[in-house]
Design an enzyme around this catalytic site. Structure first.
Site, PDB file in Angstrom:
ATOM      1  N   PRO A  16      -2.688  -0.247  10.869  1.00 36.97           N
ATOM      2  CA  PRO A  16      -4.049   0.067  10.425  1.00 36.97           C
ATOM      3  C   PRO A  16      -4.594  -1.138   9.666  1.00 36.97           C
ATOM      4  CG  PRO A  16      -2.454   1.052   8.937  1.00 36.97           C
ATOM      5  CD  PRO A  16      -1.652   0.384  10.023  1.00 36.97           C
ATOM      6  N   GLN A  77      -4.939   7.916   9.280  1.00 37.32           N
ATOM      7  CA  GLN A  77      -4.424   7.572   7.959  1.00 37.32           C
ATOM      8  C   GLN A  77      -5.323   8.119   6.852  1.00 37.32           C
ATOM      9  OE1 GLN A  77      -4.175   3.425   6.104  1.00 37.32           O
ATOM     10  NE2 GLN A  77      -2.047   3.764   6.724  1.00 37.32           N
ATOM     11  N   CYS A 107      -2.540  -0.243   0.647  1.00 38.57           N
ATOM     12  CA  CYS A 107      -3.755  -1.057   0.571  1.00 38.57           C
ATOM     13  C   CYS A 107      -3.825  -1.787  -0.768  1.00 38.57           C
ATOM     14  CB  CYS A 107      -4.991  -0.184   0.745  1.00 38.57           C
ATOM     15  SG  CYS A 107      -6.540  -1.128   0.682  1.00 38.57           S
ATOM     16  N   GLY A 209       5.083  -7.076   8.280  1.00 39.24           N
ATOM     17  CA  GLY A 209       4.731  -8.221   7.455  1.00 39.24           C
ATOM     18  C   GLY A 209       5.061  -9.562   8.062  1.00 39.24           C
TER      19      GLY A 209
END
Length: 338
Positions: A16, A77, A107, A209
């Site tokens: 996302p 989400q 986030c 990541g």
């Protein structure tokens, strides 16, 4: 012992990405194949019950069995700090039969964090547990409920506590972004901490990541021991990355890749124009090409051609001149099997 050898045997998930991976980009990126599922941008849960129209606006795929045009499942989400309101909204969302519900504890943006959302909650594992348990209890068991977290706010001191709290709360999978909130999106990644979390919990952990190419994919699998990987900005910079991983391919583009991408760019532009007003659509294609320059010299050339264009018709003329007009056949898109 590592659970993965980096040979694309595990799941691949499209991340996302707020302000970037909307339904338009999801449709185009998944059209090339390789993804097991994707996750929407977040719905910010506050003190009200969100209408179904908000969920379907964010994810029009809900009207298509919660799948993209090529059949890739889409999980929705949610982001918020109230267990009660998160649970109420999740139960309301579940009536639309989403392919899954994901909880955002990752986030890092200041606006979201100031309002107690996303990674700002990572000093409160007890609250994470309450949110996870409330949502899981409110949603039918047939709908997967998962979570995405970072390693902490300023440091990794409570990373294991947070992961264990989410596991105890009933999460069925856990995506771990290998950075803290303070790390933002700097190149530094802490893959070793994803490995520690994987060893501490029993639920499946999905590593996330700084995966920009096939070599990065192999490295993250080896470093974390995770079989499953979530692709973020790397998938936007190289739209064929998931396919390349599935086919155990090399890091560099093949001869025919740009021809495939031309078809994807043409489809993207058609979808963008159908969704956005003419004054907004040029920015979207420039945004995508801006990232794609990292992987493709041809994208850098095309971006240069479009840089000064301010109106949709100007963009269309350039794309048509470069062989990406609306009549371009889509046969180049031959999805790899997920």
């Amino acid at each position: 012992m590592s659970r993965a050898s980096g040979n694309a045997s595990g799941k691949l998930v499209l991340a996302p990405m707020e302000g970037l991976a909307d339904d338009v980009l999801r449709a185009v990126l998944t059209s090339a194949g390789g993804y097991d599922w994707c996750v929407t941008e977040f719905v910010r849960v506050t003190t009200t019950l969100m209408p179904h129209s908000l969920f379907t606006r964010l994810s029009p795929e809900l009207k298509n069995g919660s799948r993209t045009a090529n059949g890739t499942p889409v999980r929705i989400q949610l982001l918020g700090s109230s267990p009660e309101m998160m649970a109420a909204n999740a139960a309301h969302l579940a009536l639309l039969n989403p392919a899954g519900i994901d909880l955002n504890f990752g986030c890092p943006t200041p606006l979201v964090n100031r309002n107690r959302g996303g990674a700002a909650l990572l000093d409160e594992p007890e609250l994470l547990h309450r949110i996870a348990a409330a949502v899981r209890a409110a949603v039918p068991q047939a709908i997967p409920v998962t979570a995405k977290m970072r390693l902490g706010i300023e440091d990794t001191g409570r990373a294991l506590d947070c992961a264990l709290a989410l596991e105890a709360g009933g999460m069925q999978e856990l995506v771990v972004h290998a950075r803290t909130k303070a790390d933002g999106y700097r190149p530094l990644v802490r893959w070793e901490w994803v490995a520690r979390i994987r060893e501490a919990v029993k639920l499946p952990v999905i590593a996330n990541g700084e995966v920009w190419n096939v070599a990065d994919y192999r490295r993250i699998c080896a470093a974390t021991g995770c079989a499953d990987v979530m692709l973020g900005r790397g998938a936007v910079a190289d739209p064929l990355l998931a396919r390349r991983i599935r086919e155990n391919g090399g890091d560099h583009a093949d001869t025919g890749d740009w021809e495939t991408l031309k078809a994807m760019i043409a489809e993207f532009w058609q979808r963008v124009q159908a969704k956005l007003p003419p004054h907004q659509s040029p920015g979207r294609i420039k945004q995508w090409l801006g990232l794609m320059q990292r992987s493709y010299p041809e994208a850098e050339v095309l971006y240069g051609e479009l840089r000064e264009a301010r109106k949709a018709p100007e963009i269309s003329l350039v794309l048509e001149r470069c062989g990406m007009g609306p009549e371009r056949p889509q046969a180049a898109l031959q999805p790899a099997q997920a």
